[in-house]
Design a protein around this motif. Structure first.
Motif, PDB file in Angstrom:
ATOM      1  N   THR A   1       0.850  -1.177   0.000  1.00 17.76           N
ATOM      2  CA  THR A   1       0.000   0.000   0.000  1.00 17.76           C
ATOM      3  C   THR A   1       0.890   1.232   0.000  1.00 17.76           C
ATOM      4  O   THR A   1       2.075   1.154   0.319  1.00 17.76           O
ATOM      5  N   THR A   2       0.332   2.344  -0.360  1.00 17.71           N
ATOM      6  CA  THR A   2       1.055   3.603  -0.343  1.00 17.71           C
ATOM      7  C   THR A   2       0.785   4.293   0.994  1.00 17.71           C
ATOM      8  O   THR A   2      -0.362   4.345   1.432  1.00 17.71           O
TER       9      THR A   2
ATOM     10  N   PHE B   1      -8.302   0.958   0.223  1.00 21.94           N
ATOM     11  CA  PHE B   1      -7.931   1.156  -1.170  1.00 21.94           C
ATOM     12  C   PHE B   1      -8.139   2.622  -1.534  1.00 21.94           C
ATOM     13  O   PHE B   1      -8.447   3.440  -0.674  1.00 21.94           O
ATOM     14  N   ASP B   2      -7.988   2.952  -2.788  1.00 24.20           N
ATOM     15  CA  ASP B   2      -8.052   4.345  -3.221  1.00 24.20           C
ATOM     16  C   ASP B   2      -9.399   5.018  -2.959  1.00 24.20           C
ATOM     17  O   ASP B   2      -9.483   6.239  -2.982  1.00 24.20           O
ATOM     18  N   GLU B   3     -10.432   4.243  -2.710  1.00 26.64           N
ATOM     19  CA  GLU B   3     -11.747   4.822  -2.418  1.00 26.64           C
ATOM     20  C   GLU B   3     -11.816   5.344  -0.985  1.00 26.64           C
ATOM     21  O   GLU B   3     -12.826   5.915  -0.575  1.00 26.64           O
ATOM     22  N   SER B   4     -10.774   5.100  -0.195  1.00 22.34           N
ATOM     23  CA  SER B   4     -10.679   5.531   1.208  1.00 22.34           C
ATOM     24  C   SER B   4     -11.698   4.850   2.116  1.00 22.34           C
ATOM     25  O   SER B   4     -12.014   5.350   3.189  1.00 22.34           O
TER      26      SER B   4
END
Length: 170
Positions: free
Chosen positions: A43-44, A78-81
């Motif tokens: 993950t970032t 994920f990118d959707e938070s």
């Protein structure tokens, strides 16, 4: 600096660090290292997390650190938070809690994170913390700026500037 210049600069920095690494560790096998571009399961994270965690824990109150819970959430988002919690027991364990009070302690820390504004929760099949929305921690820290040691904010600000993060600019 435009995108092409940034890319060129980044490639040069990567090459320099790789060359220095080879000099410092001449017997290194590259396959022994973790490369986020070659391995799944990463993950970032913000490079400022150590500073963010210190501030979060201070905001949460003495003896009730929340950073391990937040990190566990971050590693699942994920990118959707948003994340879907399937098991509070697993989340408690990942956060470092064990024993009979593990889930209770985890829920208390989740409540604190929610009260501070770092997360928002919705009820579902797994209970009151089935769905979690994770907010930008920089924005939440700005809201609480006067509630923790100024030196910690200044250190975060300096590190954010160093890594190019602009989220703390008001």
């Amino acid at each position: 600096m435009n995108a092409k210049q940034q890319s060129t600069r980044a490639k040069k920095m990567t090459q320099k660090r790789t060359e220095l690494r080879a000099q410092l560790w001449p017997d290194l096998k590259v396959e022994d290292l973790w490369n986020r571009k070659e391995h799944d399961g990463f993950t970032t994270i913000p490079r400022t997390f150590p500073h963010i965690f210190q501030i979060m824990d201070e905001l949460a109150g003495k003896g009730k650190p929340v950073s391990s819970v937040y990190l566990s959430l971050w590693c699942r988002v994920f990118d959707e938070s948003m994340l879907d919690v399937k098991s509070m027991e697993h989340m408690a364990f990942e956060s470092g809690f064990s024993g009979q009070r593990a889930v209770t302690t985890w829920k208390q820390r989740m409540k604190t994170l929610e009260e501070l504004g770092f997360i928002s929760a919705r009820e579902g099949a797994s209970g009151e913390y089935s769905f979690i929305l994770v907010y930008n921690p920089y924005k939440i820290i700005l809201r609480h700026r006067n509630r923790f040691q100024g030196g910690k904010f200044n250190a975060l600000l300096a590190r954010a500037q160093e890594v190019g993060a602009t989220d703390l600019q008001e």
